[in-house]
Motif scaffolding. Sequence first.
Motif, PDB file in Angstrom:
ATOM      1  N   GLY A  67       0.813  -1.207   0.000  1.00  0.00           N
ATOM      2  CA  GLY A  67       0.000   0.000   0.000  1.00  0.00           C
ATOM      3  C   GLY A  67       0.844   1.253   0.000  1.00  0.00           C
ATOM      4  N   ASP A  68       0.225   2.358   0.363  1.00  0.00           N
ATOM      5  CA  ASP A  68       0.913   3.646   0.367  1.00  0.00           C
ATOM      6  C   ASP A  68       2.089   3.644   1.338  1.00  0.00           C
ATOM      7  N   THR A  69       3.176   4.271   0.935  1.00  0.00           N
ATOM      8  CA  THR A  69       4.293   4.493   1.835  1.00  0.00           C
ATOM      9  C   THR A  69       3.939   5.617   2.804  1.00  0.00           C
ATOM     10  N   GLY A  70       4.724   5.724   3.867  1.00  0.00           N
ATOM     11  CA  GLY A  70       4.526   6.846   4.779  1.00  0.00           C
ATOM     12  C   GLY A  70       4.705   8.178   4.083  1.00  0.00           C
ATOM     13  N   GLU A  71       5.642   8.244   3.138  1.00  0.00           N
ATOM     14  CA  GLU A  71       5.882   9.475   2.394  1.00  0.00           C
ATOM     15  C   GLU A  71       4.659   9.868   1.573  1.00  0.00           C
ATOM     16  N   ALA A  72       4.038   8.870   0.911  1.00  0.00           N
ATOM     17  CA  ALA A  72       2.848   9.154   0.101  1.00  0.00           C
ATOM     18  C   ALA A  72       1.674   9.583   0.977  1.00  0.00           C
ATOM     19  N   ALA A  73       1.489   8.907   2.130  1.00  0.00           N
ATOM     20  CA  ALA A  73       0.394   9.276   3.030  1.00  0.00           C
ATOM     21  C   ALA A  73       0.573  10.692   3.555  1.00  0.00           C
ATOM     22  N   GLY A 110      -6.931   4.989   3.089  1.00  0.00           N
ATOM     23  CA  GLY A 110      -5.715   5.784   3.091  1.00  0.00           C
ATOM     24  C   GLY A 110      -5.461   6.419   4.448  1.00  0.00           C
ATOM     25  N   GLU A 111      -5.047   7.696   4.435  1.00  0.00           N
ATOM     26  CA  GLU A 111      -4.740   8.360   5.702  1.00  0.00           C
ATOM     27  C   GLU A 111      -5.974   8.951   6.376  1.00  0.00           C
ATOM     28  N   GLY A 112      -7.158   8.613   5.850  1.00  0.00           N
ATOM     29  CA  GLY A 112      -8.391   8.837   6.594  1.00  0.00           C
ATOM     30  C   GLY A 112      -9.116  10.142   6.380  1.00  0.00           C
ATOM     31  N   PHE A 113      -8.633  10.996   5.472  1.00  0.00           N
ATOM     32  CA  PHE A 113      -9.211  12.336   5.343  1.00  0.00           C
ATOM     33  C   PHE A 113     -10.702  12.308   5.063  1.00  0.00           C
ATOM     34  N   TYR A 114     -11.129  11.568   4.046  1.00  0.00           N
ATOM     35  CA  TYR A 114     -12.538  11.628   3.648  1.00  0.00           C
ATOM     36  C   TYR A 114     -13.450  11.085   4.744  1.00  0.00           C
ATOM     37  N   LEU A 115     -13.163   9.887   5.238  1.00  0.00           N
ATOM     38  CA  LEU A 115     -14.018   9.308   6.275  1.00  0.00           C
ATOM     39  C   LEU A 115     -13.958  10.135   7.554  1.00  0.00           C
ATOM     40  N   GLY A 116     -12.759  10.510   7.981  1.00  0.00           N
ATOM     41  CA  GLY A 116     -12.628  11.255   9.224  1.00  0.00           C
ATOM     42  C   GLY A 116     -13.313  12.602   9.182  1.00  0.00           C
ATOM     43  N   THR A 117     -13.185  13.312   8.063  1.00  0.00           N
ATOM     44  CA  THR A 117     -13.826  14.619   7.933  1.00  0.00           C
ATOM     45  C   THR A 117     -15.340  14.485   7.884  1.00  0.00           C
ATOM     46  N   LEU A 118     -15.831  13.506   7.139  1.00  0.00           N
ATOM     47  CA  LEU A 118     -17.274  13.286   7.066  1.00  0.00           C
ATOM     48  C   LEU A 118     -17.840  12.890   8.426  1.00  0.00           C
ATOM     49  N   GLN A 119     -17.113  12.062   9.169  1.00  0.00           N
ATOM     50  CA  GLN A 119     -17.593  11.633  10.481  1.00  0.00           C
ATOM     51  C   GLN A 119     -17.692  12.816  11.442  1.00  0.00           C
ATOM     52  N   ARG A 120     -16.714  13.693  11.411  1.00  0.00           N
ATOM     53  CA  ARG A 120     -16.750  14.854  12.300  1.00  0.00           C
ATOM     54  C   ARG A 120     -17.900  15.791  11.959  1.00  0.00           C
ATOM     55  N   GLU A 121     -18.271  15.840  10.690  1.00  0.00           N
ATOM     56  CA  GLU A 121     -19.383  16.690  10.283  1.00  0.00           C
ATOM     57  C   GLU A 121     -20.730  16.092  10.662  1.00  0.00           C
ATOM     58  N   THR A 122     -20.834  14.765  10.648  1.00  0.00           N
ATOM     59  CA  THR A 122     -22.125  14.087  10.770  1.00  0.00           C
ATOM     60  C   THR A 122     -22.288  13.308  12.062  1.00  0.00           C
ATOM     61  N   GLY A 123     -21.212  12.701  12.568  1.00  0.00           N
ATOM     62  CA  GLY A 123     -21.296  11.921  13.793  1.00  0.00           C
ATOM     63  C   GLY A 123     -21.697  10.478  13.605  1.00  0.00           C
ATOM     64  N   PHE A 124     -21.670   9.966  12.366  1.00  0.00           N
ATOM     65  CA  PHE A 124     -22.043   8.570  12.156  1.00  0.00           C
ATOM     66  C   PHE A 124     -20.958   7.625  12.663  1.00  0.00           C
ATOM     67  N   ASP A 137      -2.079   4.219  10.408  1.00  0.00           N
ATOM     68  CA  ASP A 137      -1.544   4.802  11.627  1.00  0.00           C
ATOM     69  C   ASP A 137      -1.791   6.314  11.648  1.00  0.00           C
ATOM     70  N   ALA A 138      -1.569   6.977  10.518  1.00  0.00           N
ATOM     71  CA  ALA A 138      -1.827   8.417  10.430  1.00  0.00           C
ATOM     72  C   ALA A 138      -3.304   8.716  10.650  1.00  0.00           C
ATOM     73  N   ALA A 139      -4.180   7.875  10.073  1.00  0.00           N
ATOM     74  CA  ALA A 139      -5.618   8.063  10.257  1.00  0.00           C
ATOM     75  C   ALA A 139      -6.009   7.921  11.722  1.00  0.00           C
ATOM     76  N   ALA A 140      -5.492   6.899  12.376  1.00  0.00           N
ATOM     77  CA  ALA A 140      -5.856   6.643  13.772  1.00  0.00           C
ATOM     78  C   ALA A 140      -5.385   7.756  14.696  1.00  0.00           C
ATOM     79  N   ARG A 141      -4.257   8.356  14.403  1.00  0.00           N
ATOM     80  CA  ARG A 141      -3.720   9.418  15.259  1.00  0.00           C
ATOM     81  C   ARG A 141      -4.535  10.704  15.140  1.00  0.00           C
TER      82      ARG A 141
END
Length: 273
Positions: A67-73, A110-124, A137-141
């Motif tokens: 998958g994506d390298t840390g550099e790509a993420a 990936g590093e979680g941008f789409y899901l994380g941002t949508l969740q913060r807006e909606t709370g699902f 790991d970046a997403a979880a942090r």
Amino acid sequence: MAAGDPTTKHSIRYTCRMLLCSVRGCHLGLVRDVRRMVCPRGHSFDIARSGYINLLQPQERRAKEPGDTGEAASARRRLHDRGFTEHQWLAIAEAIAAAPDDVVLDAGCGEGFYLGTLQRETGFGAHGIDISIPAVDAAARRYVECEWVVANADRVVPYPDRSFSIVLSITARLNPSEFRRVLRDGGRLLVAIPAPDDLIELRGSGRDRVAQTVDRFAGGFTLIGRRRASSCADLDAASVRDVLISIYRPLQRRPVEAKRVTFSLDLLLFQAA
């Protein structure tokens, strides 16, 4: 568990949606045991300090670091943080029209941008899967309200049947049979694929993948919506370099200079038949 341990804030989250053991032929439910997840047959999976669960099996690693390298993420995160993909995530949010009581899976998060941002807006309820350890790991942090899992969703999505009301696949690999299995009857699937003009300035014109993608999902889904989310941004040289790092087949890597770049996704919204 010590106060301030990053895993403390995740202790309740893992009870909200059952994960399945990823050992081939097992697929029994997992339960939490301190810093690991275990199944009734004794298979054990670590929970990282940042909070993600690693279900990836050794034989599923086609590379040392799949998958994506840390550099790509990190490069993708900088592009998101600078707002270059805001138009795309707003279009995705409008397309799925998620509600707080939805349960959403992002397959290839990936590093979680789409899901994380949508969740913060909606709370699902939000669950992300990717094969890249650095990306998850970046997403979880950053997005601690979501559940993050390292797994090979190309083979099996490690959740029971009909677990989700919405599944997202944003410029990721597609697994129609598994998406249908974990999606509730009448649930929605949002597939985002690069449009022909996506990053055209850096990798040339792409092909139109819409018809092919619709055909792949014809068996268990009905197409109920389609739109193109496109925007252009003036990128400095550093951001152009980040785009080049984050894509697999750039048109050229040198020299890197500031330029106007097109970001364009075809969004296909399906309903589970």
